[in-house]
Design a protein around this motif. Structure first.
Motif, PDB file in Angstrom:
ATOM      1  N   GLN A   1     -62.933 112.042  -0.629  1.00  0.00           N
ATOM      2  CA  GLN A   1     -64.260 111.474  -0.518  1.00  0.00           C
ATOM      3  C   GLN A   1     -64.159 110.041  -0.034  1.00  0.00           C
ATOM      4  OE1 GLN A   1     -65.226 111.939  -4.722  1.00  0.00           O
ATOM      5  NE2 GLN A   1     -66.033 109.894  -4.668  1.00  0.00           N
ATOM      6  N   GLN A   2     -64.876 109.765   1.034  1.00  0.00           N
ATOM      7  CA  GLN A   2     -64.927 108.415   1.544  1.00  0.00           C
ATOM      8  C   GLN A   2     -65.968 107.632   0.763  1.00  0.00           C
ATOM      9  OE1 GLN A   2     -65.492 108.356   5.782  1.00  0.00           O
ATOM     10  NE2 GLN A   2     -63.309 108.025   6.005  1.00  0.00           N
ATOM     11  N   LEU A   3     -65.702 106.346   0.591  1.00  0.00           N
ATOM     12  CA  LEU A   3     -66.609 105.479  -0.128  1.00  0.00           C
ATOM     13  C   LEU A   3     -67.351 104.596   0.858  1.00  0.00           C
ATOM     14  CD1 LEU A   3     -64.278 104.397  -3.057  1.00  0.00           C
ATOM     15  CD2 LEU A   3     -65.909 106.261  -2.998  1.00  0.00           C
ATOM     16  N   THR A   4     -68.604 104.295   0.541  1.00  0.00           N
ATOM     17  CA  THR A   4     -69.424 103.452   1.391  1.00  0.00           C
ATOM     18  C   THR A   4     -69.990 102.320   0.551  1.00  0.00           C
ATOM     19  OG1 THR A   4     -70.054 105.419   2.627  1.00  0.00           O
ATOM     20  CG2 THR A   4     -71.356 103.445   3.006  1.00  0.00           C
ATOM     21  N   LEU A   5     -69.834 101.094   1.037  1.00  0.00           N
ATOM     22  CA  LEU A   5     -70.393  99.925   0.370  1.00  0.00           C
ATOM     23  C   LEU A   5     -71.701  99.577   1.067  1.00  0.00           C
ATOM     24  CD1 LEU A   5     -70.008  97.615  -1.695  1.00  0.00           C
ATOM     25  CD2 LEU A   5     -68.873  96.343   0.106  1.00  0.00           C
ATOM     26  N   LYS A   6     -72.791  99.660   0.329  1.00  0.00           N
ATOM     27  CA  LYS A   6     -74.100  99.346   0.896  1.00  0.00           C
ATOM     28  C   LYS A   6     -74.582  98.012   0.356  1.00  0.00           C
ATOM     29  CE  LYS A   6     -75.442 104.032   1.895  1.00  0.00           C
ATOM     30  NZ  LYS A   6     -76.427 105.078   1.761  1.00  0.00           N
ATOM     31  N   SER A   7     -75.697  97.543   0.883  1.00  0.00           N
ATOM     32  CA  SER A   7     -76.224  96.247   0.490  1.00  0.00           C
ATOM     33  C   SER A   7     -76.498  96.214  -1.011  1.00  0.00           C
ATOM     34  CB  SER A   7     -77.504  95.933   1.260  1.00  0.00           C
ATOM     35  OG  SER A   7     -78.503  96.876   0.941  1.00  0.00           O
ATOM     36  N   GLY A   8     -76.298  95.061  -1.580  1.00  0.00           N
ATOM     37  CA  GLY A   8     -76.468  94.929  -3.020  1.00  0.00           C
ATOM     38  C   GLY A   8     -75.193  95.226  -3.785  1.00  0.00           C
ATOM     39  N   GLY A   9     -74.103  95.531  -3.089  1.00  0.00           N
ATOM     40  CA  GLY A   9     -72.831  95.803  -3.743  1.00  0.00           C
ATOM     41  C   GLY A   9     -72.722  97.179  -4.355  1.00  0.00           C
ATOM     42  N   LYS A  10     -73.612  98.078  -4.008  1.00  0.00           N
ATOM     43  CA  LYS A  10     -73.567  99.434  -4.555  1.00  0.00           C
ATOM     44  C   LYS A  10     -72.624 100.289  -3.718  1.00  0.00           C
ATOM     45  CE  LYS A  10     -78.226  99.189  -6.407  1.00  0.00           C
ATOM     46  NZ  LYS A  10     -78.394  97.769  -6.247  1.00  0.00           N
TER      47      LYS A  10
ATOM     48  N   LEU B   1     -71.931 105.480  -7.263  1.00  0.00           N
ATOM     49  CA  LEU B   1     -70.814 105.547  -8.199  1.00  0.00           C
ATOM     50  C   LEU B   1     -70.866 104.361  -9.152  1.00  0.00           C
ATOM     51  CD1 LEU B   1     -67.933 106.491  -5.738  1.00  0.00           C
ATOM     52  CD2 LEU B   1     -69.138 107.993  -7.298  1.00  0.00           C
ATOM     53  N   SER B   2     -70.513 104.604 -10.396  1.00  0.00           N
ATOM     54  CA  SER B   2     -70.447 103.522 -11.362  1.00  0.00           C
ATOM     55  C   SER B   2     -69.158 102.745 -11.172  1.00  0.00           C
ATOM     56  CB  SER B   2     -70.523 104.087 -12.782  1.00  0.00           C
ATOM     57  OG  SER B   2     -69.361 104.855 -13.046  1.00  0.00           O
ATOM     58  N   ASN B   3     -69.077 101.616 -11.827  1.00  0.00           N
ATOM     59  CA  ASN B   3     -67.879 100.784 -11.753  1.00  0.00           C
ATOM     60  C   ASN B   3     -66.661 101.541 -12.278  1.00  0.00           C
ATOM     61  OD1 ASN B   3     -66.266  98.493 -11.421  1.00  0.00           O
ATOM     62  ND2 ASN B   3     -66.809  97.695 -13.437  1.00  0.00           N
ATOM     63  N   ALA B   4     -66.833 102.288 -13.349  1.00  0.00           N
ATOM     64  CA  ALA B   4     -65.723 103.050 -13.930  1.00  0.00           C
ATOM     65  C   ALA B   4     -65.261 104.161 -12.984  1.00  0.00           C
ATOM     66  CB  ALA B   4     -66.139 103.648 -15.268  1.00  0.00           C
ATOM     67  N   ALA B   5     -66.205 104.794 -12.287  1.00  0.00           N
ATOM     68  CA  ALA B   5     -65.839 105.857 -11.353  1.00  0.00           C
ATOM     69  C   ALA B   5     -65.057 105.309 -10.166  1.00  0.00           C
ATOM     70  CB  ALA B   5     -67.089 106.582 -10.865  1.00  0.00           C
TER      71      ALA B   5
END
Length: 156
Positions: free
Chosen positions: A20-29, A38-42
């Motif tokens: 699974q690729q991760l995507t960083l969107k505005s607001g740091g999410k 995704l949560s910080n722990a995930a």
């Protein structure tokens, strides 16, 4: 033979689809490939296999917390001193205003730096997925002929 080839192709595509690729969107999410937040722990669990990326992500989160504290502290001091100067007969601005202004100014580069660190960690993870796209390496491919016909031999 066709069923074996289809099985190999299916296994290759299924191995790639589980990454699974991760995507960083505005607001740091951070979102996964299914567009779920995704949560910080995930995120930490996903990055746990790569300690250098996890350390970079943790540094970014620490900078975000420190920058947020500095910004809130500075704005709070500025507001408190402004309200005190307006409601009481005191000389405005006092040292509290300058401390609040300095804290607010220091918070800006700290907050900018945190998003860069988190983005580098996410980009590094996504690049590692692209490198490890195949589950095996093909060493050589040979075309073989014999009395039964022509075939192909693949060595892993």
């Amino acid at each position: 033979m066709k069923s074996k080839t289809l099985l190999v192709v299916f296994l290759l595509f299924s191995a790639v689809s589980f990454s699974q690729q991760l995507t960083l969107k505005s607001g740091g999410k951070i979102y996964d490939s299914n567009n779920q937040k995704l949560s910080n722990a995930a995120v930490k669990e996903i990055l746990a296999a790569q300690p250098e990326l996890l350390a970079q992500y943790n540094q970014g989160r620490t900078k975000a917390a420190a920058g947020g504290f500095l910004l809130g502290f500075g704005v709070g001091l500025l507001g408190a001193d402004l309200v005190t100067g307006i409601t009481q007969d005191k000389i405005y601005p006092t040292a509290i205003t300058y401390i609040g202004l300095a804290s607010t100014i220091i918070a800006i580069p700290v907050l900018i730096g945190h998003s860069k660190k988190i983005k580098k960690a996410i980009d590094g993870y996504n690049e590692s997925l692209l490198i490890n796209k195949t589950g095996f390496n093909v060493e050589k491919i040979n075309v073989i002929t014999n009395q039964n016909g022509i075939g192909m031999r693949i060595s892993f």
